[in-house]
Motif scaffolding. Structure first.
Motif, PDB file in Angstrom:
ATOM      1  N   THR A 162       0.826  -1.210   0.000  1.00  0.00           N
ATOM      2  CA  THR A 162       0.000   0.000   0.000  1.00  0.00           C
ATOM      3  C   THR A 162       0.859   1.260   0.000  1.00  0.00           C
ATOM      4  N   GLY A 163       0.187   2.399  -0.264  1.00  0.00           N
ATOM      5  CA  GLY A 163       0.843   3.706  -0.258  1.00  0.00           C
ATOM      6  C   GLY A 163       0.978   4.291  -1.649  1.00  0.00           C
ATOM      7  N   GLY A 164       1.402   5.560  -1.682  1.00  0.00           N
ATOM      8  CA  GLY A 164       1.667   6.198  -2.965  1.00  0.00           C
ATOM      9  C   GLY A 164       0.431   6.297  -3.856  1.00  0.00           C
ATOM     10  N   LEU A 165       0.613   6.593  -5.097  1.00  0.00           N
ATOM     11  CA  LEU A 165       1.931   6.756  -5.743  1.00  0.00           C
ATOM     12  C   LEU A 165       2.396   8.198  -5.519  1.00  0.00           C
ATOM     13  N   SER A 166       2.593   8.990  -6.593  1.00  0.00           N
ATOM     14  CA  SER A 166       3.183  10.306  -6.382  1.00  0.00           C
ATOM     15  C   SER A 166       2.245  11.207  -5.583  1.00  0.00           C
ATOM     16  N   HIS A 167       2.797  11.832  -4.562  1.00  0.00           N
ATOM     17  CA  HIS A 167       2.065  12.856  -3.816  1.00  0.00           C
ATOM     18  C   HIS A 167       2.984  13.523  -2.805  1.00  0.00           C
ATOM     19  N   GLN A 168       2.654  14.761  -2.500  1.00  0.00           N
ATOM     20  CA  GLN A 168       3.322  15.504  -1.429  1.00  0.00           C
ATOM     21  C   GLN A 168       2.283  16.377  -0.764  1.00  0.00           C
ATOM     22  N   ILE A 169       2.206  16.290   0.552  1.00  0.00           N
ATOM     23  CA  ILE A 169       1.130  16.976   1.275  1.00  0.00           C
ATOM     24  C   ILE A 169       1.647  18.084   2.188  1.00  0.00           C
ATOM     25  N   HIS A 170       2.902  18.474   2.018  1.00  0.00           N
ATOM     26  CA  HIS A 170       3.420  19.566   2.831  1.00  0.00           C
ATOM     27  C   HIS A 170       4.576  20.243   2.084  1.00  0.00           C
ATOM     28  N   GLY A 171       4.962  21.423   2.563  1.00  0.00           N
ATOM     29  CA  GLY A 171       6.137  22.108   2.024  1.00  0.00           C
ATOM     30  C   GLY A 171       5.885  22.813   0.701  1.00  0.00           C
ATOM     31  N   GLU A 172       6.971  23.225   0.072  1.00  0.00           N
ATOM     32  CA  GLU A 172       6.883  24.033  -1.142  1.00  0.00           C
ATOM     33  C   GLU A 172       6.249  23.282  -2.302  1.00  0.00           C
ATOM     34  N   ARG A 173       6.352  21.964  -2.319  1.00  0.00           N
ATOM     35  CA  ARG A 173       5.799  21.182  -3.435  1.00  0.00           C
ATOM     36  C   ARG A 173       4.459  20.532  -3.073  1.00  0.00           C
ATOM     37  N   THR A 174       3.743  21.102  -2.129  1.00  0.00           N
ATOM     38  CA  THR A 174       2.434  20.563  -1.778  1.00  0.00           C
ATOM     39  C   THR A 174       1.568  20.432  -3.028  1.00  0.00           C
ATOM     40  N   GLY A 175       0.966  19.253  -3.186  1.00  0.00           N
ATOM     41  CA  GLY A 175       0.129  19.004  -4.352  1.00  0.00           C
ATOM     42  C   GLY A 175       0.882  18.457  -5.549  1.00  0.00           C
ATOM     43  N   PHE A 176       2.179  18.180  -5.395  1.00  0.00           N
ATOM     44  CA  PHE A 176       2.991  17.694  -6.514  1.00  0.00           C
ATOM     45  C   PHE A 176       2.569  16.295  -6.935  1.00  0.00           C
ATOM     46  N   ASN A 177       2.474  16.084  -8.243  1.00  0.00           N
ATOM     47  CA  ASN A 177       2.241  14.753  -8.810  1.00  0.00           C
ATOM     48  C   ASN A 177       3.096  14.586 -10.054  1.00  0.00           C
ATOM     49  N   ASN A 178       3.332  13.333 -10.436  1.00  0.00           N
ATOM     50  CA  ASN A 178       4.135  13.042 -11.614  1.00  0.00           C
ATOM     51  C   ASN A 178       3.582  11.772 -12.265  1.00  0.00           C
ATOM     52  N   THR A 179       2.599  11.953 -13.142  1.00  0.00           N
ATOM     53  CA  THR A 179       1.944  10.811 -13.769  1.00  0.00           C
ATOM     54  C   THR A 179       2.922   9.993 -14.604  1.00  0.00           C
ATOM     55  N   GLU A 180       3.821  10.667 -15.319  1.00  0.00           N
ATOM     56  CA  GLU A 180       4.793   9.946 -16.140  1.00  0.00           C
ATOM     57  C   GLU A 180       5.616   8.993 -15.287  1.00  0.00           C
ATOM     58  N   TRP A 181       6.065   9.472 -14.126  1.00  0.00           N
ATOM     59  CA  TRP A 181       6.848   8.616 -13.236  1.00  0.00           C
ATOM     60  C   TRP A 181       5.983   7.508 -12.641  1.00  0.00           C
ATOM     61  N   ASP A 182       4.749   7.818 -12.269  1.00  0.00           N
ATOM     62  CA  ASP A 182       3.868   6.793 -11.706  1.00  0.00           C
ATOM     63  C   ASP A 182       3.721   5.612 -12.661  1.00  0.00           C
ATOM     64  N   LEU A 183       3.467   5.899 -13.910  1.00  0.00           N
ATOM     65  CA  LEU A 183       3.271   4.824 -14.888  1.00  0.00           C
ATOM     66  C   LEU A 183       4.573   4.080 -15.160  1.00  0.00           C
ATOM     67  N   LYS A 184       5.697   4.802 -15.128  1.00  0.00           N
ATOM     68  CA  LYS A 184       6.992   4.143 -15.285  1.00  0.00           C
ATOM     69  C   LYS A 184       7.274   3.230 -14.102  1.00  0.00           C
ATOM     70  N   PHE A 185       6.949   3.694 -12.909  1.00  0.00           N
ATOM     71  CA  PHE A 185       7.124   2.873 -11.707  1.00  0.00           C
ATOM     72  C   PHE A 185       6.340   1.570 -11.824  1.00  0.00           C
ATOM     73  N   LEU A 186       5.095   1.651 -12.267  1.00  0.00           N
ATOM     74  CA  LEU A 186       4.270   0.455 -12.396  1.00  0.00           C
ATOM     75  C   LEU A 186       4.846  -0.517 -13.425  1.00  0.00           C
ATOM     76  N   GLU A 187       5.405   0.028 -14.503  1.00  0.00           N
ATOM     77  CA  GLU A 187       6.014  -0.827 -15.527  1.00  0.00           C
ATOM     78  C   GLU A 187       7.256  -1.508 -14.972  1.00  0.00           C
ATOM     79  N   LEU A 188       8.094  -0.762 -14.245  1.00  0.00           N
ATOM     80  CA  LEU A 188       9.298  -1.344 -13.666  1.00  0.00           C
ATOM     81  C   LEU A 188       8.965  -2.343 -12.565  1.00  0.00           C
ATOM     82  N   LEU A 189       7.957  -2.042 -11.778  1.00  0.00           N
ATOM     83  CA  LEU A 189       7.569  -2.943 -10.700  1.00  0.00           C
ATOM     84  C   LEU A 189       7.230  -4.319 -11.257  1.00  0.00           C
TER      85      LEU A 189
END
Length: 279
Positions: free
Chosen positions: A188-215
């Motif tokens: 469980t967990g993920g995928l891309s997200h940040q809930i604090h700091g300067e990058r709050t709300g950050f996502n990276n769909t390209e990386w998420d899909l690459k992660f799933l392919e590599l996994l």
């Protein structure tokens, strides 16, 4: 003998549980997420899974920073679902199989994983948010849970490779249990997200899909990544992805992806993916 029949990767966003409890399954903003879990729930029912082994993280509900274990395994007949501030959820306590859990604990320690063991502690959204989307719960859950909490909050964190090896050790433990059980491992967990700091709300769909392919096809690349790599690519909280490596390590080399649903509508990329082991 106990066998692993498949694996699931799933987000554990707390608002999933809130939306589920409020009956928002058909709400236009939520329907794409809930629909994505229906094939997984149907597969679990069709294959009569007896046990779900959850690799998840505790969000300072059971553990806190003054005592936060690297790896912790729950051993108990029941575990309450945590009240995380919105009131008790209308879910029955999670069921445990003490003999199976104790066997896994002993096997992991003998396999040189030094564990914290906990009993009767509440389980938070790290496990409880996606669970009712996977299993029915009226009047009770159809099987038992093995909760394995992984530290992804307080540095130093275990490496992705160490989490993968934990999954391999869990597989050895399961396959050495002399009772016929059909087991599914869940990361469980993920995928891309940040809930604090300067990058709050950050996502990276390209990386998420690459992660799933590599996994699925090349987890070695993911094991070679540092925590800083995960944070840079997916945001601070996406380091939770190392828990998916534990699930992947438990599956072995031969798997087949049956289903994947990716839905980005909030600050977290909400994902579910289903793998079946191949003999």
């Amino acid at each position: 003998m106990a066998i692993i029949i498949g694996g699931i990767g799933t987000s554990h966003v707390p608002t999933i549980g809130v939306a589920y409890d409020k009956g928002k399954q058909q709400d236009p903003a939520w329907a794409p997420l809930f629909k994505g879990y229906e094939p997984v729930a149907a597969w679990l029912a069709a294959h009569r899974a007896d046990v779900l082994v959850f690799f998840y993280n505790d969000h300072c509900t059971t553990f806190f920073f003054d005592l936060y274990p690297t790896f912790a395994l729950g051993v108990g007949a029941t575990f309450p679902v945590a009240d995380e501030g919105a009131g008790l959820r209308p879910l029955p306590p999670l069921r445990g199989d003490v003999e199976f859990q104790a066997h896994i604990a002993e096997s992991l320690v003998n396999d040189e994983f030094d564990l914290t063991i906990f009993q009767e502690k509440p389980i938070d959204h790290g496990c409880a948010a996606p669970l009712p989307l996977l299993w029915p719960h009226v009047p009770d859950w159809p099987g038992s849970i093995v909760p394995i909490a992984i530290n992804v909050l307080q540095y130093p964190l275990p490496t992705g490779r160490r989490c993968y090896r934990l999954g391999q050790a869990v597989r050895r433990a399961i396959e050495s249990y002399p009772v016929d059980l059909r087991v599914v491992v869940v990361g469980t967990g993920g995928l891309s997200h940040q809930i604090h700091g300067e990058r709050t709300g950050f996502n990276n769909t390209e990386w998420d899909l690459k992660f799933l392919e590599l996994l699925e096809n090349d987890p070695e690349q993911l094991m070679n990544m540092t925590h800083a790599d995960y944070v840079r690519l997916g945001g601070a909280e996406s380091v939770e992805q190392i828990m998916w490596l534990s699930m992947r390590g438990a599956l072995g080399d031969r798997i087949r992806k049956l289903h994947q649903n990716y839905y980005l509508a909030t600050t977290t990329a909400m994902t579910v993916v289903l793998y079946e082991t191949q003999t």
